[in-house]
Design a protein around this motif. Structure first.
Motif, PDB file in Angstrom:
ATOM      1  N   SER A 118       0.870  -1.176   0.000  1.00 34.47           N
ATOM      2  CA  SER A 118       0.000   0.000   0.000  1.00 34.47           C
ATOM      3  C   SER A 118       0.898   1.214   0.000  1.00 34.47           C
ATOM      4  CB  SER A 118      -0.903   0.011   1.235  1.00 34.47           C
ATOM      5  OG  SER A 118      -1.665   1.212   1.282  1.00 34.47           O
ATOM      6  N   SER A 119       0.821   1.999  -1.094  1.00 30.72           N
ATOM      7  CA  SER A 119       1.709   3.159  -1.243  1.00 30.72           C
ATOM      8  C   SER A 119       3.160   2.742  -1.078  1.00 30.72           C
ATOM      9  CB  SER A 119       1.337   4.261  -0.241  1.00 30.72           C
ATOM     10  OG  SER A 119       0.011   4.684  -0.431  1.00 30.72           O
ATOM     11  N   ALA A 120       3.504   1.639  -1.690  1.00 30.21           N
ATOM     12  CA  ALA A 120       4.866   1.094  -1.728  1.00 30.21           C
ATOM     13  C   ALA A 120       5.331   0.514  -0.403  1.00 30.21           C
ATOM     14  CB  ALA A 120       5.863   2.140  -2.217  1.00 30.21           C
ATOM     15  N   TRP A 125       2.404  -9.841   4.578  1.00 31.95           N
ATOM     16  CA  TRP A 125       3.413 -10.803   4.118  1.00 31.95           C
ATOM     17  C   TRP A 125       2.818 -12.181   4.361  1.00 31.95           C
ATOM     18  CZ3 TRP A 125       9.065 -11.221   6.440  1.00 31.95           C
ATOM     19  CH2 TRP A 125       9.810 -12.092   5.646  1.00 31.95           C
ATOM     20  N   ALA A 126       2.256 -12.772   3.294  1.00 34.59           N
ATOM     21  CA  ALA A 126       1.572 -14.058   3.413  1.00 34.59           C
ATOM     22  C   ALA A 126       2.576 -15.196   3.338  1.00 34.59           C
ATOM     23  CB  ALA A 126       0.531 -14.203   2.312  1.00 34.59           C
ATOM     24  N   GLY A 137      -1.343  -2.768   9.931  1.00 33.87           N
ATOM     25  CA  GLY A 137      -2.443  -1.926   9.484  1.00 33.87           C
ATOM     26  C   GLY A 137      -2.204  -0.447   9.634  1.00 33.87           C
ATOM     27  N   THR A 138      -1.131  -0.045  10.290  1.00 33.20           N
ATOM     28  CA  THR A 138      -0.826   1.362  10.502  1.00 33.20           C
ATOM     29  C   THR A 138       0.278   1.776   9.548  1.00 33.20           C
ATOM     30  OG1 THR A 138      -1.404   1.150  12.838  1.00 33.20           O
ATOM     31  CG2 THR A 138      -0.119   3.090  12.192  1.00 33.20           C
ATOM     32  N   SER A 139      -0.001   2.753   8.695  1.00 32.16           N
ATOM     33  CA  SER A 139       0.938   3.099   7.628  1.00 32.16           C
ATOM     34  C   SER A 139       2.300   3.519   8.164  1.00 32.16           C
ATOM     35  CB  SER A 139       0.350   4.212   6.760  1.00 32.16           C
ATOM     36  OG  SER A 139       0.066   5.366   7.537  1.00 32.16           O
ATOM     37  N   ALA A 140       2.332   4.205   9.303  1.00 31.30           N
ATOM     38  CA  ALA A 140       3.608   4.667   9.858  1.00 31.30           C
ATOM     39  C   ALA A 140       4.486   3.516  10.306  1.00 31.30           C
ATOM     40  CB  ALA A 140       3.362   5.613  11.025  1.00 31.30           C
ATOM     41  N   SER A 354       3.208  -8.308  12.401  1.00 33.83           N
ATOM     42  CA  SER A 354       2.694  -9.258  13.388  1.00 33.83           C
ATOM     43  C   SER A 354       2.073 -10.453  12.696  1.00 33.83           C
ATOM     44  CB  SER A 354       1.634  -8.595  14.277  1.00 33.83           C
ATOM     45  OG  SER A 354       2.208  -7.545  15.034  1.00 33.83           O
ATOM     46  N   ALA A 355       2.468 -11.649  13.137  1.00 30.59           N
ATOM     47  CA  ALA A 355       1.850 -12.900  12.678  1.00 30.59           C
ATOM     48  C   ALA A 355       1.419 -13.657  13.929  1.00 30.59           C
ATOM     49  CB  ALA A 355       2.822 -13.700  11.829  1.00 30.59           C
ATOM     50  N   ASN A 356       0.515 -13.073  14.667  1.00 31.22           N
ATOM     51  CA  ASN A 356       0.204 -13.561  16.015  1.00 31.22           C
ATOM     52  C   ASN A 356      -0.378 -14.965  16.038  1.00 31.22           C
ATOM     53  OD1 ASN A 356       1.126 -11.147  17.040  1.00 31.22           O
ATOM     54  ND2 ASN A 356      -0.889 -10.189  17.029  1.00 31.22           N
TER      55      ASN A 356
END
Length: 682
Positions: A118-120, A125-126, A137-140, A354-356
């Protein structure tokens, strides 16, 4: 190489006892020997890859390891039609076992695949098993995906100096005012000073860069005089803010600061590429590589006139070990890959994934687990991955480096334990962690760093916080500047042989220097004829070979792929050679020991050798070299080191030997050898 004429003899793949495509690894490609044998042809490489994907084929030479010195592809223009951008050839003594070949695979994160941007920036990461995803989920807090090649540019908006990514200090920028000397586009900006008196005039990145300590970086731009010269300054991350001054009128380096090396290159049209290299301090601050306008040769503090300046574009800043080829940036940096593979870059400020849900693979009384990680640290202290609980501030497992490689754990009795060894650095590494549930062993690049009395009993605790690039518990901390390329998780303790096979797979991809890395395959193939030749020097024998092609298209294309040994004929062929048709009555007029190449009818090429006054041993030796390819019916490459007239301006032809003979018709004056090759279609 002692002559300018070689016969390239294929050894791989046609001698391989086992040929495995990576279809089972998730890539979609075929090797016709294993699949449909298109048009009855064998040994064809057929590529049909998803966009921005890699296809790979592995070869096992069995008990007959090979020394190879060339990669050759017949009709490489067909691969070009499929937009193959890069080729990589690797060799190894250990097998390239795919992670799927070892049972118990729970998760497989490979930065070459499964990335959603999203926006590079990376949002997902599947993993390749389809069971888990690492998300943000947070762009920053989103990390970046690297390139696969070795190009890098950490400066943002490298060709848009008017953008807000650049702060203009007592200067202004007008965009796209003149022509780029390289590609002819109108993308070069002009930096103009203002009328401020007795002070500096420059542009500086609005956001600084976090750099590795004691590491060499290269800063460059393309510039042209417009009343001012320029200086490139290394601010904040270097002792003394070193600099390099460039005279854009004479094309000279005017002066450099302590520890700086600089070059200037004329690129045409009045433009020069100015480059400076300097090593960061042991504790670098935030870096601000800046472009200063200069009055005269070295005066950067002067009174501006509001109209003078310099044309500047193609600004680049990168780790000096990366390629110096320019790569343009926009809103995000262009990051070099690791050894021809992509990675995920975490910035050390606030990035993590995160891959919780993968915590379930670690949870349970005395749960056995194995995890493998390929990474490259960009800071002295860095956490590659961690496992914790959202209900506790105590991390349960943590893999990090801090001068050494450290695995730390807190067991179910709240006892903290750790094991460290080795000297960590900034090169790519492979970390292997194998745990029985009550004891664990850790390896760096296959070397054990700790195991004895290594109790990691977590009891019945439920783990639900698996974090990449940071320490994840009931909050996030220890954000790390690290590139993570691959993480593989098994729900059991793998055996020693299995561990070594996975380490071989990762080491070959990330830590072993490939035999061939051609990131510019696309413009090179189909040039000087339809064949592609990459000659290289090596003295090592390998049992396993691994060929990769990076593609940005899903078109189908096939070509013959050969990896093998060169036969040096030990003689030199001239640049013109014999233009006569091949004829049994041809006479020999060349000097002693000369080699003629001639072209006849029906796609026949003849190598003719005159031996005058030489020993019979020399004749026998040459005959043996020719006969060494007699049984290779599918074809060899006749290769000259320069384009040859007889080959219609090409360097190579793809052909097979049809006959060779020895003639004594000149008795004591000449002994002649003939070898005729028939050109073959791809």
């Amino acid at each position: 190489m002692t002559s300018n004429f070689l016969i390239l003899r294929p050894e791989v793949p046609h001698l391989a006892i086992d040929r495995e495509t990576t279809e089972d690894w998730g890539d979609d490609n075929r090797l016709n020997e294993l699949a449909n044998q298109r048009s009855g042809e064998r040994y064809n490489l057929a590529i049909q890859a998803a966009a921005s994907n890699r296809t790979a084929i592995c070869y096992d030479m069995g008990g007959n390891p090979q020394t190879v010195d060339h990669l050759a592809i017949a009709r490489a223009d067909l691969l070009q039609a499929s937009v193959v951008d890069a080729l990589v050839l690797r060799g190894s003594d250990s097998s390239f076992n795919a992670p799927t070949s070892v049972s118990g695979l729970a998760a497989w994160f490979d930065a070459n695949q499964g990335i959603t941007l999203s926006s590079a920036a990376v949002t997902t990461w599947a993993d390749r098993t389809g069971s888990y995803s690492a998300t943000q989920g947070t762009s920053a807090n989103m990390p970046l995906q690297s390139r696969f090649d070795n190009k890098e540019n950490l400066i943002l908006q490298s060709n848009a100096l008017q953008a807000s990514a650049w702060t203009k200090t007592r200067s202004s920028v007008s965009p796209n005012v003149t022509t780029d000397p390289i590609d002819g586009s109108s993308t070069i900006d002009v930096i103009v000073d203002d009328s401020s008196a007795s002070t500096t005039h420059y542009i500086i990145p609005a956001s600084g860069l976090t750099l590795k300590p004691s590491t060499s970086y290269r800063f460059s731009c393309y510039a042209k005089h417009n009343g001012r010269n320029i200086a490139l300054r290394f601010d904040n991350a270097w002792s003394g803010n070193p600099y390099a001054y460039f005279n854009l009128q004479t094309g000279a380096v005017s002066a450099v600061g302590s520890g700086v090396s600089a070059t200037i290159e004329d690129v045409g049209g009045g433009f020069y590429r100015a480059s400076a290299t300097c090593t960061t301090s042991a504790s670098p601050g935030t870096a601000y590589p800046s472009v200063y306008l200069v009055s005269g040769t070295t005066n950067q503090s002067y009174t501006g006139d509001g109209v003078s300046g310099a044309y500047v574009g193609r600004i680049q800043f990168h780790d000096a070990s990366a390629s110096s080829d320019f790569v343009e940036t926009a809103s995000v940096a262009e990051i070099r890959g690791i050894n021809g593979n992509r990675c995920i870059r975490f910035d050390g400020s606030n990035d993590y994934l995160s891959a919780n849900s993968i915590g379930s693979a670690f949870s349970g009384t005395d749960k056995a687990i194995s995890i493998f990680m390929a990474f490259r640290s960009n800071a002295a202290s860095a956490t590659i991955a961690s496992m914790g609980r959202s209900s506790s501030a105590t991390p349960q497992m943590r893999w990090h480096q801090d001068g050494a490689y450290v695995f730390a754990t807190t067991d179910d009795a709240a006892a903290s334990k750790s094991q460290s060894a080795g000297t960590s650095g900034y090169s790519a590494a492979v970390w292997s962690h194998v745990s029985s549930g009550t004891a664990a062993s850790d390896y760096i690049n296959g070397t054990l760093i700790g195991s004895s009395g290594y109790d990691v009993d977590l009891g019945a605790r439920t783990l639900d916080r698996f974090t990449i690039g940071a320490l994840g518990t009931n909050s996030y901390s220890a954000y790390s500047a690290v590139d993570v390329a691959e993480i593989i998780v098994y729900n059991r303790a793998v055996t020693s042989d299995e561990r070594q096979s996975i380490e071989a797979y990762l080491a070959s991809k990330y830590t072993s220097t490939p035999l061939v890395v051609d990131y510019d395959f696309k413009p090179n193939c189909g040039v000087n004829g339809d064949d592609y030749i990459n000659l290289f020097a090596t003295s090592d024998e390998y049992r396993y070979f691994w060929f990769e092609a990076w593609s940005t298209s899903n078109k189908f294309a096939h070509s013959k792929l050969y990896i093998g040994q060169s036969v040096d004929l030990g003689e030199t062929i001239d640049s013109i050679s014999c233009k006569k048709p091949v004829d049994a009555n041809d006479s020999f007029e060349s000097d002693s020991g000369a080699v003629d190449l001639s072209k006849g009818k029906d796609s026949l090429y003849r190598i003719s050798v005159n031996f005058k006054g030489v020993t019979n041993d020399q004749i026998v030796e040459f005959s043996e070299k020719i006969s060494s390819v007699a049984d290779i019916r599918k074809g060899v490459f006749l290769c000259t080191t320069t384009n040859h007239q007889i080959l219609d301006g090409k360097k190579t032809i793809y052909a097979r030997l049809v006959r060779s003979l020895y003639s004594e018709r000149f008795k004591d004056d000449y002994n002649a050898l003939f070898a005729e090759f028939e050109e073959l279609p791809a």
